[in-house]
Design an enzyme around this catalytic site. Sequence first.
Site, PDB file in Angstrom:
ATOM      1  N   ALA A  39     -19.921 -11.219  -4.147  1.00  0.00           N
ATOM      2  CA  ALA A  39     -18.539 -10.752  -4.145  1.00  0.00           C
ATOM      3  C   ALA A  39     -17.632 -11.974  -4.130  1.00  0.00           C
ATOM      4  O   ALA A  39     -17.608 -12.725  -3.154  1.00  0.00           O
ATOM      5  CB  ALA A  39     -18.285  -9.873  -2.921  1.00  0.00           C
ATOM      6  N   MET A  40     -16.876 -12.189  -5.217  1.00  0.00           N
ATOM      7  CA  MET A  40     -16.086 -13.395  -5.370  1.00  0.00           C
ATOM      8  C   MET A  40     -14.595 -13.060  -5.341  1.00  0.00           C
ATOM      9  O   MET A  40     -14.047 -12.484  -6.274  1.00  0.00           O
ATOM     10  CB  MET A  40     -16.476 -14.110  -6.658  1.00  0.00           C
ATOM     11  CG  MET A  40     -17.978 -14.419  -6.707  1.00  0.00           C
ATOM     12  SD  MET A  40     -18.484 -15.419  -8.107  1.00  0.00           S
ATOM     13  CE  MET A  40     -17.740 -16.997  -7.684  1.00  0.00           C
ATOM     14  N   SER A  41     -13.971 -13.440  -4.244  1.00  0.00           N
ATOM     15  CA  SER A  41     -12.566 -13.114  -4.037  1.00  0.00           C
ATOM     16  C   SER A  41     -11.637 -14.018  -4.834  1.00  0.00           C
ATOM     17  O   SER A  41     -10.468 -13.700  -5.028  1.00  0.00           O
ATOM     18  CB  SER A  41     -12.223 -13.226  -2.552  1.00  0.00           C
ATOM     19  OG  SER A  41     -12.322 -14.582  -2.132  1.00  0.00           O
ATOM     20  N   GLY A  80     -11.525 -17.236  -3.734  1.00  0.00           N
ATOM     21  CA  GLY A  80     -11.293 -18.281  -2.757  1.00  0.00           C
ATOM     22  C   GLY A  80     -12.452 -19.250  -2.675  1.00  0.00           C
ATOM     23  O   GLY A  80     -13.497 -19.069  -3.308  1.00  0.00           O
ATOM     24  N   VAL A  81     -12.297 -20.283  -1.845  1.00  0.00           N
ATOM     25  CA  VAL A  81     -13.306 -21.321  -1.742  1.00  0.00           C
ATOM     26  C   VAL A  81     -14.569 -20.826  -1.048  1.00  0.00           C
ATOM     27  O   VAL A  81     -15.690 -21.204  -1.412  1.00  0.00           O
ATOM     28  CB  VAL A  81     -12.727 -22.563  -1.024  1.00  0.00           C
ATOM     29  CG1 VAL A  81     -12.282 -22.239   0.394  1.00  0.00           C
ATOM     30  CG2 VAL A  81     -13.728 -23.713  -1.032  1.00  0.00           C
ATOM     31  N   LEU A  85     -13.427  -7.849  -7.172  1.00  0.00           N
ATOM     32  CA  LEU A  85     -12.938  -6.492  -6.984  1.00  0.00           C
ATOM     33  C   LEU A  85     -11.443  -6.425  -7.258  1.00  0.00           C
ATOM     34  O   LEU A  85     -10.651  -7.101  -6.597  1.00  0.00           O
ATOM     35  CB  LEU A  85     -13.228  -6.016  -5.556  1.00  0.00           C
ATOM     36  CG  LEU A  85     -14.689  -6.045  -5.120  1.00  0.00           C
ATOM     37  CD1 LEU A  85     -14.835  -5.441  -3.723  1.00  0.00           C
ATOM     38  CD2 LEU A  85     -15.569  -5.310  -6.121  1.00  0.00           C
ATOM     39  N   CYS A 122     -11.468  -2.287   5.180  1.00  0.00           N
ATOM     40  CA  CYS A 122     -11.870  -2.813   3.879  1.00  0.00           C
ATOM     41  C   CYS A 122     -13.337  -3.233   3.895  1.00  0.00           C
ATOM     42  O   CYS A 122     -14.097  -2.937   2.974  1.00  0.00           O
ATOM     43  CB  CYS A 122     -10.985  -3.993   3.490  1.00  0.00           C
ATOM     44  SG  CYS A 122     -11.297  -4.619   1.820  1.00  0.00           S
ATOM     45  N   CYS A 165      -3.245  -7.992   2.900  1.00  0.00           N
ATOM     46  CA  CYS A 165      -3.283  -8.364   1.486  1.00  0.00           C
ATOM     47  C   CYS A 165      -2.390  -7.491   0.612  1.00  0.00           C
ATOM     48  O   CYS A 165      -1.856  -7.956  -0.388  1.00  0.00           O
ATOM     49  CB  CYS A 165      -4.714  -8.348   0.974  1.00  0.00           C
ATOM     50  SG  CYS A 165      -5.484  -6.720   0.893  1.00  0.00           S
TER      51      CYS A 165
END
Length: 367
Positions: free
Chosen positions: A6-8, A10-11, A32, A101, A198
């Site tokens: 899961a790649m938001s 961010g780092v 997502l 979430c 968010c």
Amino acid sequence: MRVLAAMSGGVDSAVAAARAVDAGHDVVGVHLALSRAGGTLRTGSRGCCTIEDAMDARRASDLLGIPFYVWDFSERFREDVIEDFVSEYRAGRTPNPCMRCNEKIKFAALLERALELGFDAVCTGHYATLVHGADGLELHRASDAAKDQSYVLGVLTAEQLAHTYFPLGSTPSKALVRAEAEARGLTVAQKPDSHDICFIPDGDTRGWLADKVGTSTGDVVDRDGTVVGTHEGAHAFTVGQRRGLSLGVPAADGKPRFVLEVRPISNTVVVGPKAALAIAQISGDRYSWAGAAPQDREFRCHVQIRAHSDPEPAAAVWDAASDALVVTPDRPLDGVAPGQTAVLYSGTRVLGQFTIDRTVSAVPAGV
């Protein structure tokens, strides 16, 4: 192992995916899309899951040489997180949307789809660790106490933990993660961390709620029922709040007053002295265990009621009659609001969590 990262954007999630690749796993990246507002852009460290974040996630995936997809979870996010947030405020409670979430989106909807597609685990950039204990898999705090995110993962069940992967949990500091990202050539190495809610990127929660719930003038009352002011909507107040109270009648002792209770049915806000914020007991019947449930109905633990608050030693009772958890801290908790999540720990291990439905003040009215 087939891993869905899961790649938001961010780092943390980028480095977590990179470490999964290094470990020899078959990794696929997914971002997502939680909003259908296509023009949404990040403002500094506010907001997440934006167009900018999706592009950053894609660039990281390309650099790692892994497939990348964007999945539209906006409808599920709206129903399970945003609508829940609004309904909780309408009911006079203070919800934690990050908990919802994680519970409903990242480790329910996403994990369900991942398993359906044949993946073995979902990988995220959360700072927490998994340990194989005598009774099965256990969720523990991260090595870096400052970045520990075990609190917001307290909603995970044993079945979900069996299909999760947290590559960053043993990393001593966030600075090392950023340095690693820099060394790997990831463009997100110095990207600011997201904060606040968010889906309210401007940080104006009161204004956002007023637009969703509306405004309605009501009374602000003291603990004895005396009207001391008015407000434009009870939903805009949370327990422990001091600022923003329009009080026309000063306290007898001249000291500031704080929000002690929100009564949505009567649209009333109750205020009182800071001492009255002390809570002697909390309980709730919406609970879950992060792994094996405690063997005893009564047990010692530490309770944490906010993501970055200190855990407090406490006695817990798993009340079979009411099917609720009742927790009595060794010393009163400060400013607890119904709707908050209480996470229970045994040392570094997360035992489970519950939504606080009821509180008992350490200072009875009239004292």
